[in-house]
Design an enzyme around this catalytic site. Structure first.
Site, PDB file in Angstrom:
ATOM      1  N   PHE A  28     -20.022  18.507 -29.374  1.00 20.74           N
ATOM      2  CA  PHE A  28     -20.452  17.063 -30.116  1.00 20.74           C
ATOM      3  C   PHE A  28     -19.614  15.926 -30.444  1.00 20.74           C
ATOM      4  O   PHE A  28     -20.048  14.791 -29.821  1.00 20.74           O
ATOM      5  CB  PHE A  28     -20.081  17.576 -32.040  1.00 20.74           C
ATOM      6  CG  PHE A  28     -20.196  16.019 -32.812  1.00 20.74           C
ATOM      7  CD1 PHE A  28     -21.084  15.497 -32.808  1.00 20.74           C
ATOM      8  CD2 PHE A  28     -18.620  16.210 -33.747  1.00 20.74           C
ATOM      9  CE1 PHE A  28     -20.826  14.104 -33.658  1.00 20.74           C
ATOM     10  CE2 PHE A  28     -18.668  14.174 -34.782  1.00 20.74           C
ATOM     11  CZ  PHE A  28     -20.090  14.015 -34.692  1.00 20.74           C
ATOM     12  N   HIS A  29     -18.179  16.070 -29.826  1.00 20.50           N
ATOM     13  CA  HIS A  29     -17.199  15.160 -29.434  1.00 20.50           C
ATOM     14  C   HIS A  29     -17.428  14.246 -28.331  1.00 20.50           C
ATOM     15  O   HIS A  29     -17.978  13.013 -28.004  1.00 20.50           O
ATOM     16  CB  HIS A  29     -15.545  15.364 -29.153  1.00 20.50           C
ATOM     17  CG  HIS A  29     -15.012  14.803 -28.905  1.00 20.50           C
ATOM     18  ND1 HIS A  29     -14.438  13.042 -29.022  1.00 20.50           N
ATOM     19  CD2 HIS A  29     -14.649  14.697 -27.790  1.00 20.50           C
ATOM     20  CE1 HIS A  29     -13.559  13.002 -28.071  1.00 20.50           C
ATOM     21  NE2 HIS A  29     -13.627  13.997 -27.011  1.00 20.50           N
ATOM     22  N   ARG A  30     -17.940  15.314 -26.838  1.00 23.05           N
ATOM     23  CA  ARG A  30     -18.553  14.443 -25.735  1.00 23.05           C
ATOM     24  C   ARG A  30     -19.958  13.763 -25.501  1.00 23.05           C
ATOM     25  O   ARG A  30     -20.314  12.954 -25.224  1.00 23.05           O
ATOM     26  CB  ARG A  30     -18.565  15.487 -24.783  1.00 23.05           C
ATOM     27  CG  ARG A  30     -17.510  16.093 -23.951  1.00 23.05           C
ATOM     28  CD  ARG A  30     -17.174  17.005 -22.826  1.00 23.05           C
ATOM     29  NE  ARG A  30     -17.700  18.406 -23.179  1.00 23.05           N
ATOM     30  CZ  ARG A  30     -17.669  19.185 -23.761  1.00 23.05           C
ATOM     31  NH1 ARG A  30     -16.694  19.512 -23.915  1.00 23.05           N
ATOM     32  NH2 ARG A  30     -18.770  19.947 -24.134  1.00 23.05           N
ATOM     33  N   SER A 175     -14.311   8.359 -32.229  1.00 20.99           N
ATOM     34  CA  SER A 175     -14.822   8.907 -30.690  1.00 20.99           C
ATOM     35  C   SER A 175     -14.827  11.021 -31.075  1.00 20.99           C
ATOM     36  O   SER A 175     -15.284  12.059 -30.861  1.00 20.99           O
ATOM     37  CB  SER A 175     -14.264   9.201 -29.959  1.00 20.99           C
ATOM     38  OG  SER A 175     -12.969   9.683 -29.785  1.00 20.99           O
TER      39      SER A 175
END
Length: 187
Positions: A28-30, A175
């Protein structure tokens, strides 16, 4: 922020839910970094039930268009067999709000001393006197275990759900889909 999307971890005999949540959140973060951060927030609706863990559901918050656009990207590669996805759907009427934020612990006095020496030009002995080992902070919050892509080191991303409030606070997300001030709908 009028829609949400829920990603539920499916039971897996080989991996505990915490391992799968770590992998899901990392993806999810990437995905957010590649997509453009700011418009999608995240929450963990099971956090109350698990106390120390974040549970087995990840809820994404945003507009219907932003959520559809984000889910159209290929960020879930390798996780699709481990999750069930519901939505996007409208936020229920009467939903309350809360901030979901990152909390950073000052848990490494040695690193703080090195920075102190570099900034102030003091001796290692003076830095030790100013920043003793007893200063290490331990947080009792649920966390995600992530691996830094730049250093390869693992770190804990501590996550705190602040008290529920009646009024939303608009803003943007970072982010990790978290914000120190912006609320997400809570239901």
């Amino acid at each position: 922020m009028d829609h949400y999307l829920e990603i539920r971890l499916l039971p897996d005999p080989e991996f505990p839910a915490t391992t799968l949540m770590n992998a899901l959140f990392s993806k999810f973060h990437r995905g957010l970094v590649g997509h453009g951060e700011g418009t999608i927030g995240v929450s963990f609706p099971d956090v109350k039930e698990t106390h120390r863990g974040l549970g087995s559901r990840l809820r994404l918050h945003g507009s219907a268009a932003d959520l559809r656009d984000f889910m159209g990207a290929d960020w879930l590669t390798g996780m699709r067999d481990h999750v069930a996805i519901d939505g996007p759907a409208p936020v229920p009427a009467g939903a309350r709000h809360r901030v979901v934020r990152r909390v950073q612990a000052h848990s490494n006095p040695e690193r703080e001393r090195r920075r102190f020496i570099a900034r102030k030009g003091v001796s290692p002995e003076e830095a030790l006197a100013a920043i003793p080992d007893s200063r290490a902070e331990q947080l009792d919050l649920p966390f995600i275990l992530l691996t830094s892509r730049s250093t390869g080191q693992q770190f804990r991303l501590f996550i705190e759900h602040l008290p529920v409030v009646d009024e939303p606070q608009p803003g943007t997300f970072g982010s990790y889909g978290l914000s120190p001030t912006t609320t997400i709908p809570w239901f």
